[in-house]
Design a protein around this motif. Structure first.
Motif, PDB file in Angstrom:
ATOM      1  N   UNK A  76       0.832  -1.209   0.000  1.00  9.65           N
ATOM      2  CA  UNK A  76       0.000   0.000   0.000  1.00  9.65           C
ATOM      3  C   UNK A  76       0.864   1.255   0.000  1.00  9.65           C
ATOM      4  N   UNK A  77       2.015   1.208   0.681  1.00 13.31           N
ATOM      5  CA  UNK A  77       2.920   2.364   0.681  1.00 13.31           C
ATOM      6  C   UNK A  77       3.465   2.626  -0.722  1.00 13.31           C
ATOM      7  N   UNK A  78       3.888   1.579  -1.405  1.00  8.65           N
ATOM      8  CA  UNK A  78       4.388   1.735  -2.778  1.00  8.65           C
ATOM      9  C   UNK A  78       3.292   2.288  -3.680  1.00  8.65           C
ATOM     10  N   UNK A  79       2.089   1.734  -3.565  1.00  8.74           N
ATOM     11  CA  UNK A  79       0.968   2.227  -4.373  1.00  8.74           C
ATOM     12  C   UNK A  79       0.601   3.666  -4.016  1.00  8.74           C
ATOM     13  N   UNK A  80       0.718   3.999  -2.746  1.00 15.01           N
ATOM     14  CA  UNK A  80       0.442   5.370  -2.291  1.00 15.01           C
ATOM     15  C   UNK A  80       1.391   6.350  -2.961  1.00 15.01           C
ATOM     16  N   UNK A  81       2.677   6.032  -2.915  1.00 17.27           N
ATOM     17  CA  UNK A  81       3.676   6.918  -3.531  1.00 17.27           C
ATOM     18  C   UNK A  81       3.524   6.950  -5.043  1.00 17.27           C
ATOM     19  N   UNK A  82       3.310   5.787  -5.652  1.00 14.66           N
ATOM     20  CA  UNK A  82       3.126   5.728  -7.105  1.00 14.66           C
ATOM     21  C   UNK A  82       1.934   6.581  -7.528  1.00 14.66           C
ATOM     22  N   UNK A  83       0.798   6.406  -6.846  1.00 14.85           N
ATOM     23  CA  UNK A  83      -0.393   7.144  -7.255  1.00 14.85           C
ATOM     24  C   UNK A  83      -0.194   8.650  -7.063  1.00 14.85           C
ATOM     25  N   UNK A  84       0.533   9.042  -6.016  1.00 12.93           N
ATOM     26  CA  UNK A  84       0.824  10.457  -5.815  1.00 12.93           C
ATOM     27  C   UNK A  84       1.656  11.026  -6.957  1.00 12.93           C
ATOM     28  N   UNK A  85       2.709  10.299  -7.336  1.00 10.52           N
ATOM     29  CA  UNK A  85       3.530  10.737  -8.475  1.00 10.52           C
ATOM     30  C   UNK A  85       2.706  10.767  -9.756  1.00 10.52           C
ATOM     31  N   UNK A  86       1.843   9.780  -9.914  1.00 15.79           N
ATOM     32  CA  UNK A  86       1.039   9.713 -11.126  1.00 15.79           C
ATOM     33  C   UNK A  86       0.064  10.885 -11.225  1.00 15.79           C
ATOM     34  N   UNK A  87      -0.555  11.260 -10.098  1.00 14.48           N
ATOM     35  CA  UNK A  87      -1.438  12.431 -10.104  1.00 14.48           C
ATOM     36  C   UNK A  87      -0.675  13.674 -10.568  1.00 14.48           C
ATOM     37  N   UNK A  88       0.546  13.844 -10.065  1.00 14.47           N
ATOM     38  CA  UNK A  88       1.331  15.020 -10.467  1.00 14.47           C
ATOM     39  C   UNK A  88       1.797  14.913 -11.908  1.00 14.47           C
ATOM     40  N   UNK A  89       2.130  13.727 -12.345  1.00 13.58           N
ATOM     41  CA  UNK A  89       2.531  13.525 -13.737  1.00 13.58           C
ATOM     42  C   UNK A  89       1.371  13.891 -14.661  1.00 13.58           C
ATOM     43  N   UNK A  90       0.183  13.421 -14.303  1.00 15.75           N
ATOM     44  CA  UNK A  90      -0.975  13.611 -15.178  1.00 15.75           C
ATOM     45  C   UNK A  90      -1.573  15.019 -15.086  1.00 15.75           C
ATOM     46  N   UNK A  91      -1.570  15.639 -13.875  1.00 13.31           N
ATOM     47  CA  UNK A  91      -2.267  16.909 -13.685  1.00 13.31           C
ATOM     48  C   UNK A  91      -1.376  18.076 -13.234  1.00 13.31           C
ATOM     49  N   UNK A  92      -0.141  17.777 -12.890  1.00  7.39           N
ATOM     50  CA  UNK A  92       0.750  18.825 -12.386  1.00  7.39           C
ATOM     51  C   UNK A  92       0.991  19.936 -13.392  1.00  7.39           C
ATOM     52  N   UNK A  93       1.008  19.583 -14.677  1.00  6.34           N
ATOM     53  CA  UNK A  93       1.255  20.602 -15.711  1.00  6.34           C
ATOM     54  C   UNK A  93       0.168  21.680 -15.729  1.00  6.34           C
ATOM     55  N   UNK A  94      -0.998  21.364 -15.173  1.00  8.94           N
ATOM     56  CA  UNK A  94      -2.095  22.333 -15.134  1.00  8.94           C
ATOM     57  C   UNK A  94      -1.830  23.468 -14.150  1.00  8.94           C
ATOM     58  N   UNK A  95      -0.942  23.244 -13.165  1.00  7.21           N
ATOM     59  CA  UNK A  95      -0.699  24.277 -12.161  1.00  7.21           C
ATOM     60  C   UNK A  95       0.683  24.906 -12.285  1.00  7.21           C
ATOM     61  N   UNK A  96       1.551  24.289 -13.048  1.00 13.06           N
ATOM     62  CA  UNK A  96       2.926  24.845 -13.170  1.00 13.06           C
ATOM     63  C   UNK A  96       3.084  25.638 -14.440  1.00 13.06           C
TER      64      UNK A  96
END
Length: 165
Positions: A145-165
């Motif tokens: 669950x920790x690995x998935x937690x970190x992966x999903x967090x990175x994935x959210x930023x990969x997919x949507x981070x460009x919208x705020x930067x």
């Protein structure tokens, strides 16, 4: 107030009896935890089916999930079930994704729950239940669950981070 929002608020307050019962009656604590997790499924199902989706619900639902899971995990650290760094990493991810979600809302973009986030939630919930009932493989599931937690967090930023930067 509608039924899905009431179920979400109930889930928030279920943290307290769950934590109180951990050392008194772990089996009952686990049953309450399962009921709390079920309210998460149920509130979403009712909201979608009966068109009861609200801005309050969009805000409260992920918050209720975080309060429930992180409250229990913090208590587990206090009981010395595992190292605090696990919860610190999970908290870091949750604060970062919540910050991303709030930044996107200001731009009119709703951050949807992605499959990676739902998978993370499943493994977190399952590992918590294993800890509550002191069943085998709990630490392994917590690490998954920790690995998935970190992966999903990175994935959210990969997919949507460009919208705020």
């Amino acid at each position: 107030m509608n039924l899905p929002n009431i179920l979400t608020i109930i889930r928030i307050f279920m943290l307290f009896p769950i934590v109180i019962l951990i050392e008194v009656n772990a089996f009952l604590s686990g049953i309450l935890f399962i009921l709390a997790v079920f309210t998460d499924y149920l509130d979403g199902k009712i909201a979608r089916r009966y068109n009861k989706i609200s801005d309050l619900g969009k805000f409260l639902d992920p918050l209720a999930d975080k309060i429930l899971v992180l409250g229990i995990l913090v208590y587990f650290v206090w009981l010395k079930y595992f190292s605090p760094w696990i919860v610190i990493l999970i908290l870091f991810r949750e604060f970062m994704v919540t910050g991303l979600r709030l930044s996107l809302v200001q731009k009119g973009i709703v951050l949807p729950a992605l499959k990676s986030g739902k998978l993370k939630t499943f493994f977190q919930d399952f590992s918590i239940l294993l800890y509550l009932w002191n069943l085998p493989f709990k630490y392994i599931l917590l690490m998954i669950s920790l690995v998935l937690t970190l992966y999903s967090g990175f994935y959210y930023f990969y997919k949507y981070g460009k919208e705020i930067f």
